[in-house]
Scaffold this motif. Sequence first.
Motif, PDB file in Angstrom:
ATOM      1  N   THR A   1      -3.976  -4.470  10.312  1.00 52.40           N
ATOM      2  CA  THR A   1      -4.140  -5.870   9.567  1.00 52.40           C
ATOM      3  C   THR A   1      -4.268  -5.264   8.205  1.00 52.40           C
ATOM      4  O   THR A   1      -5.047  -4.238   7.781  1.00 52.40           O
ATOM      5  CB  THR A   1      -5.257  -6.712  10.093  1.00 52.40           C
ATOM      6  N   ASP A   2      -4.074  -6.162   7.331  1.00 53.61           N
ATOM      7  CA  ASP A   2      -4.341  -6.135   5.820  1.00 53.61           C
ATOM      8  C   ASP A   2      -4.816  -7.300   5.169  1.00 53.61           C
ATOM      9  O   ASP A   2      -4.442  -8.676   5.534  1.00 53.61           O
ATOM     10  CB  ASP A   2      -3.188  -5.667   5.127  1.00 53.61           C
TER      11      ASP A   2
ATOM     12  N   VAL B   1      -0.603   1.954   4.576  1.00 53.55           N
ATOM     13  CA  VAL B   1       0.103   0.830   5.304  1.00 53.55           C
ATOM     14  C   VAL B   1      -0.304  -0.591   4.919  1.00 53.55           C
ATOM     15  O   VAL B   1      -1.382  -0.823   5.001  1.00 53.55           O
ATOM     16  CB  VAL B   1      -0.236   1.007   7.270  1.00 53.55           C
ATOM     17  N   GLY B   2       0.489  -1.209   4.130  1.00 46.82           N
ATOM     18  CA  GLY B   2       0.435  -2.361   3.725  1.00 46.82           C
ATOM     19  C   GLY B   2       1.265  -3.415   4.276  1.00 46.82           C
ATOM     20  O   GLY B   2       2.209  -3.270   4.691  1.00 46.82           O
TER      21      GLY B   2
ATOM     22  N   ASN C   1      -3.131  -5.230  -2.346  1.00 43.42           N
ATOM     23  CA  ASN C   1      -3.596  -5.166  -0.847  1.00 43.42           C
ATOM     24  C   ASN C   1      -4.767  -4.399  -1.133  1.00 43.42           C
ATOM     25  O   ASN C   1      -4.912  -3.411  -1.638  1.00 43.42           O
ATOM     26  CB  ASN C   1      -2.368  -4.288  -0.379  1.00 43.42           C
TER      27      ASN C   1
ATOM     28  N   ASP D   1       0.994  -1.244   0.114  1.00 44.42           N
ATOM     29  CA  ASP D   1      -0.085  -0.001  -0.048  1.00 44.42           C
ATOM     30  C   ASP D   1       0.878   1.405   0.056  1.00 44.42           C
ATOM     31  O   ASP D   1       1.551   1.560   0.824  1.00 44.42           O
ATOM     32  CB  ASP D   1      -0.927  -0.070   1.198  1.00 44.42           C
TER      33      ASP D   1
ATOM     34  N   ASP E   1      -5.012   2.910   3.300  1.00 45.01           N
ATOM     35  CA  ASP E   1      -4.533   3.570   4.304  1.00 45.01           C
ATOM     36  C   ASP E   1      -2.869   3.849   4.572  1.00 45.01           C
ATOM     37  O   ASP E   1      -2.335   4.509   5.683  1.00 45.01           O
ATOM     38  CB  ASP E   1      -4.881   3.038   5.750  1.00 45.01           C
TER      39      ASP E   1
HETATM   40 CA   LIG Z   1      -3.641  -1.236   5.276  1.00 46.64          CA
END
Ligand SMILES: [Ca+2]
Length: 172
Positions: free
Chosen positions: A79-80, A129-130, A123, A44, A127
């Motif tokens: 979490t992803d 954050v991946g 992903n 991400d 956000d």
């Molecule tokens: Ca994420």
Amino acid sequence: MFSDNFDASAGGLNVVPTGWTVIDGTVDVVSGGFCVAGLCVDLDGSTGDAGILSRSFALLGGVDYLLSFDLSGSRRGRTDDVLITFGTSTRFFDDLAGSSPYTGYSLSFTPGSDGVYSISFANAGGDNVGAVLDNVVITSLDGPPTEVPEPHSAALAALGLAALSFTRRNKI
Ligand SMILES: [Ca+2]
Ligand SMILES: [Ca+2]
Ligand SMILES: [Ca+2]
């Protein structure tokens, strides 16, 4: 037949790893503690729109291929959901914990016919954050005939012919 540890790519936010395609969104090429070694890919990016990291290969019908890769959680608490595809094969990580350590996973695919097929790492969400990806490898489980040493080729060919005639005899 293929491997990439991303170490030859240029690091940075919202960049495309060398030789890859990023569809619809972005990924980051990051370094240091995020990676198994060298550089790796945060699936991400930094635009609020997670990317789909993709790459295509010419594959042979009927050959068993294995995609393997090291995937870690985001290492940043979140979490992803991550969907991996290889041809028509898929593997889905549902709520991969941020603390999930680097683990080697694999996905096999046998093309029905010769053609160009893709691998992809997607992903969900955006956000910034991946999950983090390193060490993508594709191997041909059947092994190309060119890897057989010369002196053995004739013997193997004879064996193949014997097997063929054996098969034919059994069909009658
Ligand atoms: Ca994420
Ligand atoms: Ca790496
Ligand atoms: Ca990011």
